[in-house]
Design an enzyme around this catalytic site. Structure first.
Site: not given
Ligand code: 13P
Length: 256
Positions: A13, A15, A99, A101, A171, A177, A217
């Site tokens: 992803n 982002k 997601h 976010e 997740e 992150g 992560s």
């Molecule tokens: P990270 O791997 O940066 O923690 O992000 C995970 C994520 O949100 C994947 O959709």
């Protein structure tokens, strides 16, 4: 990936990272490192504007293109939105829905996650539905309820046939992150809860073949341990998916 009994899907992803020119460079580096590896499905979920360039580069290869969101209406006065048919026509095969976010910053609710899931499935896309508890949820010991509820609501009115095109990504919000990863056991436990929700609704056979990913992560170092757990069938990777060596190492770990 001899000891794994079923399909594994490793998805990046990206982002809000990578302009089209940068995307071109990143995909060519990833491709050079993963080509010839067949034992897991590889997806890159890229920003909308990167889709044309990435789709043309990976066409016919083992890398598939995903989007990061989709609107639930087919067309109309929805300024700034993108429909499932638009994605399909551009070569997209997967789309991330719900997601954290999107839930946190853009008003995504369980209801809109469900509507987006249904619209994407109807258009013939594969959907990666994200669920996961916040740190406050975990500390209040309601992880099970939160994740089960999000999963159930996302799958409302999804038929058994459509379910074959659904991946669920667990997740935990506190692990995204942050560099904090759920332990193998924590991640596996919640993926098992998700599988049980799927089993209750669609039966054991379909639940067994449903791909459940872990995200939060995941990196080149911890991937192998996470992917060795019985309920974890892949990863949804943020930060490490922007680093070709790390992403390729995770793909490799999925084959071990
Ligand atoms: P990270 O791997 O940066 O923690 O992000 C995970 C994520 O949100 C994947 O959709």
């Amino acid at each position: 990936m001899g000891n794994r009994r079923k399909r594994t899907v490793i998805a990046g992803n990206w982002k809000m990272n990578m302009t089209p020119a940068q995307a071109k460079e990143l995909v060519s580096q990833i491709y050079s490192k993963v080509k010839g590896r067949k034992a897991c499905d590889i997806v890159v979920c890229v920003p909308f504007v990167d889709i044309p360039v990435v789709a043309s580069m990976v066409k016919g290869s083992i890398i598939k293109v995903g989007a990061q969101n989709v609107h639930y209406e087919k067309s109309g006065a929805f300024t700034g939105e993108i429909s499932a048919d638009m994605l399909k026509e551009c070569g997209v095969q997967y789309v991330i829905v719900g997601h954290s976010e999107r839930r946190q910053y853009f008003g995504e609710t369980d209801k809109t996650v469900n509507l987006r899931t249904l619209a994407a499935l109807e258009a013939g896309l594969r959907v990666i539905v994200c669920v996961g508890e916040t740190l406050a949820d975990r500390e209040s010991d309601i992880t099970r309820e939160v994740v089960a509820r999000q999963t159930k609501l996302a799958l409302e009115n999804v038929t058994a046939e459509q379910m074959k095109n659904v991946i669920i990504a667990y997740e935990p919000v506190w692990a995204i992150g942050t560099g904090k990863t759920a332990t193998n056991e924590q991640a596996n436990e919640v993926c098992g809860i998700i599988r049980q929700v799927v089993a209750d609704k669609y039966g054991k056979v379909l639940a067994k073949s449903t791909v459940i990913q872990y995200g939060g992560s995941m990196n080149a170092k911890n991937a192998e341990g996470l992917l060795s757990m019985n309920h974890i069938d892949g990863g949804l990777i943020g930060g490490a998916s922007l680093k070709p060596d790390d992403f390729a190492a995770i793909v490799l770990a999925a084959q071990e």
